[in-house]
Design a protein around this motif. Structure first.
Motif, PDB file in Angstrom:
ATOM      1  N   GLY A  34      20.656  10.924-100.498  1.00 47.48           N
ATOM      2  CA  GLY A  34      19.969  11.478 -99.333  1.00 47.48           C
ATOM      3  C   GLY A  34      19.946  10.563 -98.117  1.00 47.48           C
ATOM      4  N   PRO A  52      15.887  19.561 -99.767  1.00 52.38           N
ATOM      5  CA  PRO A  52      17.210  18.941 -99.634  1.00 52.38           C
ATOM      6  C   PRO A  52      18.122  18.819-100.858  1.00 52.38           C
ATOM      7  CG  PRO A  52      15.502  17.274 -99.583  1.00 52.38           C
ATOM      8  CD  PRO A  52      14.805  18.590 -99.687  1.00 52.38           C
ATOM      9  N   PHE A  53      17.650  19.006-102.114  1.00 57.02           N
ATOM     10  CA  PHE A  53      18.513  18.512-103.189  1.00 57.02           C
ATOM     11  C   PHE A  53      19.811  19.290-103.394  1.00 57.02           C
ATOM     12  CE2 PHE A  53      15.497  20.714-106.307  1.00 57.02           C
ATOM     13  CZ  PHE A  53      16.413  21.626-106.814  1.00 57.02           C
ATOM     14  N   GLU A  55      19.243   2.319-113.639  1.00 53.88           N
ATOM     15  CA  GLU A  55      18.049   3.063-113.198  1.00 53.88           C
ATOM     16  C   GLU A  55      16.796   2.219-113.433  1.00 53.88           C
ATOM     17  OE1 GLU A  55      17.108   6.063-111.654  1.00 53.88           O
ATOM     18  OE2 GLU A  55      15.150   5.116-111.963  1.00 53.88           O
ATOM     19  N   GLY A  88      15.806  10.788-111.376  1.00 55.43           N
ATOM     20  CA  GLY A  88      15.243  10.559-110.038  1.00 55.43           C
ATOM     21  C   GLY A  88      14.257  11.650-109.646  1.00 55.43           C
ATOM     22  N   GLY A  89      14.398  12.163-108.431  1.00 61.10           N
ATOM     23  CA  GLY A  89      13.490  13.173-107.894  1.00 61.10           C
ATOM     24  C   GLY A  89      13.467  14.461-108.698  1.00 61.10           C
ATOM     25  N   TYR A 143       7.831  14.486 -98.917  1.00 66.55           N
ATOM     26  CA  TYR A 143       8.532  14.653-100.189  1.00 66.55           C
ATOM     27  C   TYR A 143      10.038  14.550 -99.979  1.00 66.55           C
ATOM     28  CZ  TYR A 143       4.506  16.774-102.674  1.00 66.55           C
ATOM     29  OH  TYR A 143       3.326  17.033-103.303  1.00 66.55           O
ATOM     30  N   VAL A 152      18.372  -2.884-109.582  1.00 63.20           N
ATOM     31  CA  VAL A 152      19.382  -3.654-108.852  1.00 63.20           C
ATOM     32  C   VAL A 152      18.664  -4.356-107.713  1.00 63.20           C
ATOM     33  CG1 VAL A 152      21.438  -3.516-107.400  1.00 63.20           C
ATOM     34  CG2 VAL A 152      21.263  -2.113-109.478  1.00 63.20           C
ATOM     35  N   TYR A 203      20.237  12.786-107.568  1.00 60.47           N
ATOM     36  CA  TYR A 203      21.266  13.828-107.368  1.00 60.47           C
ATOM     37  C   TYR A 203      22.645  13.250-107.037  1.00 60.47           C
ATOM     38  CZ  TYR A 203      17.489  17.092-107.797  1.00 60.47           C
ATOM     39  OH  TYR A 203      16.433  17.808-108.301  1.00 60.47           O
ATOM     40  N   GLY A 204      22.700  12.419-105.986  1.00 61.20           N
ATOM     41  CA  GLY A 204      24.000  11.878-105.583  1.00 61.20           C
ATOM     42  C   GLY A 204      24.622  11.067-106.700  1.00 61.20           C
ATOM     43  N   ASN A 228      10.093  16.967-108.805  1.00 59.47           N
ATOM     44  CA  ASN A 228      10.083  17.901-107.671  1.00 59.47           C
ATOM     45  C   ASN A 228       9.762  19.327-108.103  1.00 59.47           C
ATOM     46  OD1 ASN A 228      12.578  19.184-108.340  1.00 59.47           O
ATOM     47  ND2 ASN A 228      13.720  17.603-107.230  1.00 59.47           N
ATOM     48  N   MET A 238      12.670  23.671-105.940  1.00 54.49           N
ATOM     49  CA  MET A 238      13.112  24.682-104.951  1.00 54.49           C
ATOM     50  C   MET A 238      14.525  24.362-104.495  1.00 54.49           C
ATOM     51  SD  MET A 238       9.653  25.215-102.748  1.00 54.49           S
ATOM     52  CE  MET A 238      10.028  26.832-102.101  1.00 54.49           C
TER      53      MET A 238
HETATM   54  P1  FDA Z   1      16.578  10.236-105.821  1.00 52.35           P
HETATM   55  O1  FDA Z   1      15.378   9.737-105.102  1.00 52.35           O
HETATM   56  O2  FDA Z   1      16.480  11.533-106.517  1.00 52.35           O
HETATM   57  O3  FDA Z   1      17.018   9.170-106.919  1.00 52.35           O
HETATM   58  C1  FDA Z   1      17.070   7.795-106.687  1.00 52.35           C
HETATM   59  C2  FDA Z   1      16.923   7.069-108.018  1.00 52.35           C
HETATM   60  O4  FDA Z   1      17.301   5.707-107.852  1.00 52.35           O
HETATM   61  C3  FDA Z   1      15.509   7.073-108.582  1.00 52.35           C
HETATM   62  O5  FDA Z   1      15.543   7.463-109.929  1.00 52.35           O
HETATM   63  C4  FDA Z   1      15.058   5.622-108.435  1.00 52.35           C
HETATM   64  O6  FDA Z   1      14.165   5.201-109.451  1.00 52.35           O
HETATM   65  C5  FDA Z   1      16.366   4.880-108.520  1.00 52.35           C
HETATM   66  N1  FDA Z   1      16.373   3.591-107.819  1.00 52.35           N
HETATM   67  C6  FDA Z   1      15.951   3.338-106.569  1.00 52.35           C
HETATM   68  N2  FDA Z   1      16.169   2.060-106.246  1.00 52.35           N
HETATM   69  C7  FDA Z   1      16.746   1.476-107.314  1.00 52.35           C
HETATM   70  C8  FDA Z   1      17.206   0.150-107.596  1.00 52.35           C
HETATM   71  N3  FDA Z   1      17.136  -0.830-106.678  1.00 52.35           N
HETATM   72  N4  FDA Z   1      17.718  -0.110-108.822  1.00 52.35           N
HETATM   73  C9  FDA Z   1      17.809   0.875-109.758  1.00 52.35           C
HETATM   74  N5  FDA Z   1      17.383   2.150-109.542  1.00 52.35           N
HETATM   75  C10 FDA Z   1      16.868   2.442-108.326  1.00 52.35           C
HETATM   76  N6  FDA Z   1      13.672  18.749-103.004  1.00 52.35           N
HETATM   77  C11 FDA Z   1      14.128  20.021-103.116  1.00 52.35           C
HETATM   78  O7  FDA Z   1      15.281  20.296-102.764  1.00 52.35           O
HETATM   79  N7  FDA Z   1      13.297  21.000-103.620  1.00 52.35           N
HETATM   80  C12 FDA Z   1      12.012  20.737-103.992  1.00 52.35           C
HETATM   81  O8  FDA Z   1      11.298  21.641-104.449  1.00 52.35           O
HETATM   82  C13 FDA Z   1      11.527  19.406-103.852  1.00 52.35           C
HETATM   83  N8  FDA Z   1      10.225  19.085-104.173  1.00 52.35           N
HETATM   84  C14 FDA Z   1       9.846  17.755-104.211  1.00 52.35           C
HETATM   85  C15 FDA Z   1       8.593  17.411-104.716  1.00 52.35           C
HETATM   86  C16 FDA Z   1       8.245  16.060-104.858  1.00 52.35           C
HETATM   87  C17 FDA Z   1       6.897  15.679-105.413  1.00 52.35           C
HETATM   88  C18 FDA Z   1       9.172  15.053-104.466  1.00 52.35           C
HETATM   89  C19 FDA Z   1       8.838  13.585-104.607  1.00 52.35           C
HETATM   90  C20 FDA Z   1      10.406  15.400-103.953  1.00 52.35           C
HETATM   91  C21 FDA Z   1      10.753  16.739-103.814  1.00 52.35           C
HETATM   92  N9  FDA Z   1      12.010  17.106-103.351  1.00 52.35           N
HETATM   93  C22 FDA Z   1      12.420  18.415-103.397  1.00 52.35           C
HETATM   94  C23 FDA Z   1      12.954  16.091-102.817  1.00 52.35           C
HETATM   95  C24 FDA Z   1      14.089  15.741-103.772  1.00 52.35           C
HETATM   96  O9  FDA Z   1      13.592  15.441-105.063  1.00 52.35           O
HETATM   97  C25 FDA Z   1      14.864  14.545-103.192  1.00 52.35           C
HETATM   98  O10 FDA Z   1      15.378  14.946-101.927  1.00 52.35           O
HETATM   99  C26 FDA Z   1      16.011  14.088-104.064  1.00 52.35           C
HETATM  100  O11 FDA Z   1      15.556  13.704-105.345  1.00 52.35           O
HETATM  101  C27 FDA Z   1      16.767  12.933-103.427  1.00 52.35           C
HETATM  102  O12 FDA Z   1      17.930  12.687-104.184  1.00 52.35           O
HETATM  103  P2  FDA Z   1      18.711  11.318-104.091  1.00 52.35           P
HETATM  104  O13 FDA Z   1      19.979  11.453-104.836  1.00 52.35           O
HETATM  105  O14 FDA Z   1      18.805  10.925-102.652  1.00 52.35           O
HETATM  106  O15 FDA Z   1      17.787  10.196-104.789  1.00 52.35           O
END
Ligand code: FDA
Length: 502
Positions: free
Chosen positions: A469, A480-481, A35, A110-111, A440, A246, A15-16, A115, A118
């Motif tokens: 996040g 949280p998204f 990614e 990503g997530g 999650y 990375v 997301y971010g 997810n 929601m």
């Molecule tokens: P996010 O985790 O989305 O993305 C990070 C990305 O960076 C990933 O694609 C990863 O592969 C990549 N990455 C990591 N390290 C790296 C590196 N060193 N080099 C290159 N790439 C790298 N939230 C919500 O609001 N409603 C919902 O219904 C749900 N339900 C849910 C179900 C399940 C099964 C999960 C796992 C999660 C949820 N969530 C959710 C949570 C939500 O998906 C989560 O909060 C966000 O995806 C977080 O967004 P970010 O931008 O923080 O990172």
């Protein structure tokens, strides 16, 4: 040979990261996203991009030998998880620490790929308590509505909700919550409810009604690859490199030099290289971003990074639990994987909880009501860098989950009492009625206003930003998204006005 260079580099595509990429691209700044997961757009031998939760194959998990579904047993039997054979770059990862398993998505989006979609906005009063440094007026007037619009948030048609067999499970849980005197709420989602209604009429291929969710949805869900990231690439200024991780970050001139490791889908390292940039944005998620910065600080490539990096982690008070219904209260064999109702006990002064009513989409009657509760848990974990494994270790004791369990238990004890039901103990290994040892919603590690300034600028490091996040201090009260997206919109708007020159 000169090191390849990109003006802006974004780690991750969640997301971010996606928000940042679009706004940089629109501003005319050439941007490279890195990614570690795959671009999920190529059908497998079965004609589908993703596999379903009912019949998982190697596409399900990120280099695991066996699936690790949150429910690990059914009727105490080990029938839920499957062996996967050779490890593969699948879409869902579970990172296991002592006492806490953290689920994350892997791939472009990503997530958003895994997810439940929601998309609630937090109560303003709680948001102000969690992020007091952020101007709540600007967030609630401008950035939350913008995030919801960009993400394609929609709400179920109430008439459909009341009549469809696919949400009988939600209506049964709602009835029980009301019997106990609780309020329930309809929760918006990024899954298209128009599509879902068509699925039921079988005029389109089924996804939410075919058990698809945590290993990806083949249809219906407006994941980031279809929204922000499609728009970002459409600016002509953003490119995405997949299956590339990375590994390291060091300073070079007024920018940064990052180490890259390119793999194939079997995990074999194909190439190691470096990429230089002027502006570096970390969007690798709570665990990914925190690990990169901790490694940089502890191995000495960025030794002056703030001591606050690694602190303030929480799992949003996640607890899963299930109740055993009476025989006259079946939840139905057809269950939409997309949750749409929640029990809202957030204003309880002692045990606040927001419990989403979750499906158990196994295709047969289970007489179980499943829930993922979000609770207030004041406990925080922290990460340290482990030199021998080159990873970040999360320190979270089993006791630290107790406040979450207490809050969930206060809610569901009251429902069980009012309805005359009990907990299901057969779904989580160890005969437990509650599972608070996974989450999650990992949040924190690089807190806004502590590890960074109030716009995500890493303290003491020009042109280095956190955008995911990991900025949020462990708790939000809702899924949280939407908040991660809105906060990233706010932060990048400021950075474009002050720091970044096209
Ligand atoms: P996010 O985790 O989305 O993305 C990070 C990305 O960076 C990933 O694609 C990863 O592969 C990549 N990455 C990591 N390290 C790296 C590196 N060193 N080099 C290159 N790439 C790298 N939230 C919500 O609001 N409603 C919902 O219904 C749900 N339900 C849910 C179900 C399940 C099964 C999960 C796992 C999660 C949820 N969530 C959710 C949570 C939500 O998906 C989560 O909060 C966000 O995806 C977080 O967004 P970010 O931008 O923080 O990172």
């Amino acid at each position: 040979h000169a090191t390849p260079y990109t003006p802006a580099l974004i780690v991750g595509t969640g997301y971010g990261a996606a928000v940042t990429a679009l706004r940089l691209g629109e501003a005319g700044i050439r941007t490279t996203m890195i990614e570690m997961g795959q671009q999920w757009n190529t059908p497998g031998p079965d004609g589908k991009v993703f596999c379903s939760t009912l019949d998982p194959d190697r596409r399900s998990m990120w280099f695991h030998r066996r699936t690790e579904a949150p429910l690990d047993t059914f009727l105490w039997l080990d029938v839920v998880n499957r062996d996967l054979g050779t490890p593969y770059a699948g879409v869902l990862d579970r990172i296991d620490y002592p006492n806490m398993g953290v689920y994350v998505g892997r791939g472009v989006g990503g997530g958003s790929l895994v997810n439940g979609g929601m998309a609630p906005t937090p109560q303003r009063a709680y948001f102000e308590k969690v992020l007091p440094q952020v101007d709540a007026d600007a967030m609630y007037r401008r950035y939350f509505p913008l995030a919801r619009r960009m993400l394609g948030v929609n709400t179920i048609d109430p008439r459909y909700l009341e009549k469809t067999p696919a949400y009988q499970y939600a209506r049964v849980s709602r009835k029980h919550a009301h019997q106990a005197g609780f309020r329930t709420a309809v929760v918006p989602n990024v899954y298209s409810f128009d599509y879902l209604e068509k699925e039921e009429r079988r005029t389109v291929p089924r996804s939410a009604l075919a058990g698809e969710v945590i290993y990806g949805n083949n249809h219906g869900k407006q994941s980031l690859d279809k929204t922000y990231l499609a728009d970002a690439v459409g600016t002509g200024n953003v490119t995405i490199r997949t299956l590339t991780r990375v590994t390291t970050i060091r300073r070079q001139g007024n920018g940064y030099l990052v180490g890259l490791e390119q793999i194939d889908t079997a995990g074999k390292v194909l190439k190691r290289s470096e990429l230089a940039c002027r502006y570096l944005f970390l969007g690798a998620g709570s665990v990914g971003t925190t690990e990169l910065l901790l490694r940089a600080r502890e191995t000495g490539t960025l030794p002056d990074l703030p001591a606050a990096i690694g602190n303030g982690w929480g799992g949003n008070g996640n607890v899963m639990t299930a109740r055993a219904n009476h025989l006259w209260d079946p939840t139905g064999p057809l269950q939409s994987t997309i949750p749409t109702l929640a029990i809202d006990n957030w204003n309880d002064p002692v045990h606040p909880a927001f419990a989403e009513i979750a499906p158990l989409p196994v295709g047969l009657e289970t007489w179980a009501s499943l829930y993922l509760a979000i609770t207030v848990n004041p406990e925080r974990g922290h990460f340290t860098y482990n030199h021998s494994t080159d990873r970040a270790d999360l320190h979270w004791s089993a006791d630290q989950s107790t406040p979450s369990v207490r809050s969930a238990q206060a809610l569901f004890d009251r429902i069980n009492k009012a309805v005359g039901t009990t907990y299901r103990r057969d779904l989580f290994s160890g005969n437990r009625p509650f599972a608070a040892d996974f989450c999650y919603h990992p949040l924190g590690g690089c807190l806004l206003g502590k590890a960074t300034d109030t716009y995500g600028r890493v303290v003491g490091h020009s042109n280095l930003y956190v955008t995911d996040g990991s900025l949020i201090p462990g708790s939000l009260g809702v899924n949280p998204f939407v908040t991660i997206t809105a906060l990233a919109e706010r932060n990048v708007a400021r950075l474009l006005a002050t720091d970044l020159k096209p």
